[in-house]
Write a protein that holds these residues in place. Structure first.
Motif, PDB file in Angstrom:
ATOM      1  N   ASP A  54      -7.653  40.018  38.109  1.00  0.00           N
ATOM      2  CA  ASP A  54      -7.107  39.855  36.758  1.00  0.00           C
ATOM      3  C   ASP A  54      -6.406  38.508  36.611  1.00  0.00           C
ATOM      4  O   ASP A  54      -6.473  37.882  35.555  1.00  0.00           O
ATOM      5  CB  ASP A  54      -6.121  40.983  36.428  1.00  0.00           C
ATOM      6  N   LYS A  59      -5.640  37.428  32.899  1.00  0.00           N
ATOM      7  CA  LYS A  59      -5.263  38.688  32.247  1.00  0.00           C
ATOM      8  C   LYS A  59      -3.831  39.102  32.552  1.00  0.00           C
ATOM      9  O   LYS A  59      -3.170  39.741  31.725  1.00  0.00           O
ATOM     10  CB  LYS A  59      -6.239  39.781  32.677  1.00  0.00           C
ATOM     11  N   GLU A  60      -3.342  38.778  33.746  1.00  0.00           N
ATOM     12  CA  GLU A  60      -1.957  39.075  34.124  1.00  0.00           C
ATOM     13  C   GLU A  60      -1.564  38.204  35.302  1.00  0.00           C
ATOM     14  O   GLU A  60      -2.421  37.635  35.976  1.00  0.00           O
ATOM     15  CB  GLU A  60      -1.762  40.559  34.452  1.00  0.00           C
ATOM     16  N   TYR A  79       2.094  40.550  31.816  1.00  0.00           N
ATOM     17  CA  TYR A  79       0.892  41.358  31.573  1.00  0.00           C
ATOM     18  C   TYR A  79       0.828  41.725  30.095  1.00  0.00           C
ATOM     19  O   TYR A  79       1.644  41.253  29.295  1.00  0.00           O
ATOM     20  CB  TYR A  79       0.893  42.601  32.466  1.00  0.00           C
TER      21      TYR A  79
END
Length: 171
Positions: A54, A59-60, A79
């Motif tokens: 991720d 994404k995070e 996140y």
């Protein structure tokens, strides 16, 4: 990637941080307001390896908070990235933290999310009963926007964070 302030820096988590993270998350002094985790170092490593996927796609982001001498003293995650807002949490600081580690790590989270990722505000929740963290965020300029049986929900803008820095003579 390393983000640095006066007494601490943030670096992205790696699988070899699993033991440190697990000790933090299983320590009753720090986990009262956190979700539970498996007590397995191997499970924590696997979780980090999956998280790194991720991270690669933006994404995070999961950071280890370290003193400038390299001693790890906490964690923090970014996140739930939305169009103009991000969430942060998994914020734990242990007894090895510096005096200003909470404030500095919060400013570094905001620096990363506002200056590098380009967000304009943050949304996050704080468990009811966690009054120290509620007070911290309120002093930073966060506004409570909702609540449920378990959590208070907050938002804070880039301008509010910058105003806090000015008010604390940190600019």
């Amino acid at each position: 990637m390393k983000l640095e302030y006066k007494t601490i820096h943030l670096r992205l988590v790696e699988p070899n941080d699993a033991d440190f993270i697990l000790k933090l998350r299983l320590d009753n002094r720090y986990n009262q307001f956190l979700s539970s985790v498996s007590p397995s170092v191997d499970a924590q490593k696997k979780w980090i390896e999956n998280y790194k996927q991720d991270e690669r796609i933006g994404k995070e982001f999961y950071f280890i908070i370290e003193r400038l001498d390299g001693v790890p003293c906490g964690t923090v995650r970014i996140y739930d990235l939305r169009e103009d807002s991000f969430c942060w949490g998994s914020w734990i600081l242990n007894e090895d933290k510096t005096r200003y580690a909470a404030l500095e790590s919060a400013f570094l989270v905001y620096q990363f999310a506002f200056d590098i990722l380009g967000f304009k505000k943050s949304h996050f929740d704080v468990r009811k009963g966690n009054q120290k963290v509620v007070a911290f965020h309120t002093k930073m300029g966060a506004i409570q926007v909702d609540e449920d049986d378990d959590n208070y929900y907050f938002e804070i803008t880039e301008d509010a964070v910058n105003n806090t820095k000015v008010n604390l003579n940190l600019v």
